[in-house]
Design a protein around this motif. Structure first.
Motif, mmCIF file in Angstrom:
data_model
loop_
_atom_site.group_PDB
_atom_site.id
_atom_site.type_symbol
_atom_site.label_atom_id
_atom_site.label_comp_id
_atom_site.label_asym_id
_atom_site.label_seq_id
_atom_site.Cartn_x
_atom_site.Cartn_y
_atom_site.Cartn_z
ATOM 1 N N ASP A 1 0.839 -1.205 0.000
ATOM 2 C CA ASP A 1 0.000 0.000 0.000
ATOM 3 C C ASP A 1 0.869 1.248 0.000
ATOM 4 O OD1 ASP A 1 -3.193 0.606 0.852
ATOM 5 O OD2 ASP A 1 -1.761 2.253 1.047
ATOM 6 N N GLY B 1 -5.620 2.451 3.333
ATOM 7 C CA GLY B 1 -7.070 2.452 3.196
ATOM 8 C C GLY B 1 -7.726 3.680 3.770
ATOM 9 N N SER B 2 -8.937 3.960 3.269
ATOM 10 C CA SER B 2 -9.631 5.145 3.761
ATOM 11 C C SER B 2 -10.486 4.796 4.965
ATOM 12 C CB SER B 2 -10.467 5.798 2.661
ATOM 13 O OG SER B 2 -10.789 4.900 1.676
ATOM 14 N N SER C 1 -20.796 4.122 8.366
ATOM 15 C CA SER C 1 -22.231 3.799 8.282
ATOM 16 C C SER C 1 -22.369 2.504 7.498
ATOM 17 C CB SER C 1 -23.009 4.870 7.505
ATOM 18 O OG SER C 1 -22.730 6.152 7.980
ATOM 19 N N THR D 1 -19.244 -0.535 3.442
ATOM 20 C CA THR D 1 -20.254 -1.550 3.761
ATOM 21 C C THR D 1 -19.957 -2.840 2.998
ATOM 22 O OG1 THR D 1 -21.891 0.200 4.028
ATOM 23 C CG2 THR D 1 -22.749 -2.025 3.650
#
Ligand SMILES: Cc1cc2nc3c(=O)[nH]c(=O)nc-3n(C[C@H](O)[C@H](O)[C@H](O)COP(=O)(O)OP(=O)(O)OC[C@H]3O[C@@H](n4cnc5c(N)ncnc54)[C@H](O)[C@@H]3O)c2cc1C
Length: 392
Positions: free
Chosen positions: A39, A45-46, A52, A351
């Motif tokens: 990476d 990563g975000s 949510s 999600t």
């Protein structure tokens, strides 16, 4: 494996250590595969996202992307299953990352919006979601923190929230213990098929491997170009806010039928406010900058729906990059490169992260996954695909 070159050899290289690449690396290591995850970031990563768990269709897509709605409706079972995939990940890691599936409410503050929610609810029910309309006479009794302006809402039982900071951190720690080699601050610049192996060149070293998984979010398009393939990935800068801690009073995820907003209270008591308000990328420094009008617009909408938020201190506002393609997940390989797997989640990608990873593992193992659809295949970009419109 070729033994004549001075480089790092391994079975699998995963490019991108966000929620998708992180889960893929971990799941491969659980199958005793040798995995290197590369990476370009320090904290991959975000995980600056809102955490949510989205299942019902987000209203901003009706406003901005009416041409994609049929497609997104077809994907609802994938989103529903994505929540189960998060539960499976939580059990595997045995870590409490504040995953709470208490439901989500999309509220309306006029009759027209409520009519829209009735129609949406009807379609989502037909697609198998556990959704219902809560009318004005009941909504304030059940959710007394809502503004008097709210005239009803659509409740979706599958939705919820989690703490992405804890989830990504524990995923990385447990992956390391499970044998994944994580290379940070290293950027892949080139991928090439050489004598049945994949040659990967980064700013620091060279690798050879049997299989490559490209889970590089908005960086995927550039890597696909190395294989002469076009995946139109866009980096959408968005911002989020967090308030000071208060006693728990918002047990569910809140959205609006027309306006861009997500808000929820995490176990620590902080309220996270977001919902897709645009930020900007500074061309000179490449850093994300918050737009004043987005900040005020986002907070005003939050206070409009939950007035007591207006009394709280804002602790922090920050930005992140949302990877966008055409709204659908991109999962699978392309002709001629059967051992390269693309893995980009669709809309509300956090999600979908663990489920996208499960699908990729099944594709690698040539195993059928009942939630995989050929419309996720990257080969769709060879034809005329529908483009996604973003907020500006
Ligand atoms: C502010 C904000 C709030 C959000 N809120 C939510 C939410 O509440 N719920 C939800 O479901 N989704 C949310 N999202 C969307 C969600 O965060 C993303 O869809 C999801 O995190 C994407 O995960 P990923 O693993 O595919 O990509 P990423 O997390 O973007 O990871 C990709 C990684 O690849 C690395 N990379 C890229 N190119 C290279 C290269 N050439 N070499 C090496 N590494 C490379 C990058 O450094 C990055 O770490 C939000 C997004 C933002 C920006």
């Amino acid at each position: 494996m070729n033994s004549n070159h001075k480089s790092v050899d391994c079975d699998y290289i995963v490019i991108g250590g966000g929620i998708v690449g992180g889960c893929i690396s971990y799941y491969l290591s659980r199958q005793n595969k040798e995995v290197i995850c590369i990476d370009s970031g320090e904290f991959s990563g975000s995980y600056s996202n809102a955490g949510s768990i989205h299942v019902q269709l987000q209203s901003r897509n009706f406003r901005l992307n009416p041409h994609l709605i049929d497609n997104l409706l077809e994907n609802l079972p994938f989103y529903k299953e994505a929540v189960s995939a998060w539960n499976r990940l939580s059990l595997m890691l045995n870590v409490d990352f504040d995953l709470r599936v208490n439901g989500g409410l999309m509220v309306a503050d006029n009759e027209e919006q409520l009519k829209f929610l009735y129609k949406k609810c009807h379609e989502e029910k037909a697609a198998g979601l556990d959704v219902e309309i809560i009318e004005s006479n009941k909504i304030k009794k059940v959710y007394p923190f809502l503004s008097d302006k709210v005239v009803g809402g659509e409740f979706c039982a599958h939705e919820g929230k989690l703490n992405p900071l804890v989830a990504n951190k524990s995923l990385q720690e447990i992956s390391l213990r499970s044998g994944v080699k994580i290379m940070k601050c290293e950027t892949v610049n080139h991928i090439e098929l050489k004598n049945n192996e994949y040659y990967i060149k980064t700013n620091l070293r060279e690798y050879y491997c049997e299989k490559v998984i490209i889970a590089a979010g908005s960086g995927t398009g550039k890597l696909a170009e190395c294989l002469n393939f076009n995946i139109p990935t866009v980096a959408e800068p968005l911002h989020m806010n967090v308030t000071e801690k208060v006693k728990m009073f918002i047990p569910i995820l809140i959205q609006h039928a027309e306006r861009s907003i997500t808000l929820k209270q995490i176990s620590s008591g902080n309220i996270i406010i977001g919902g897709g308000w645009p930020a900007r990328i500074d061309e000179r420094t490449n850093k994300i900058q918050i737009k004043r009008e987005s900040l005020f617009g986002n907070l005003r909408t939050a206070v409009d729906l939950v007035p007591s938020i207006g009394k709280l201190k804002l602790l922090r506002t920050w930005g992140g990059i949302n990877p966008i393609t055409d709204g659908n997940s991109v999962l699978g390989n392309i002709k001629g490169y059967e051992n390269v797997f693309f893995a980009i989640p669709g809309d509300a990608g956090y999600t979908l992260g663990p489920l996208c990873a499960e699908v990729i593992i099944d594709l690698i193992n040539s195993k059928k996954n009942e939630f995989y659809s050929s419309k996720f295949s990257p080969e769709r970009f060879l034809k005329n695909h529908k483009k996604m419109i973003l907020e500006n």
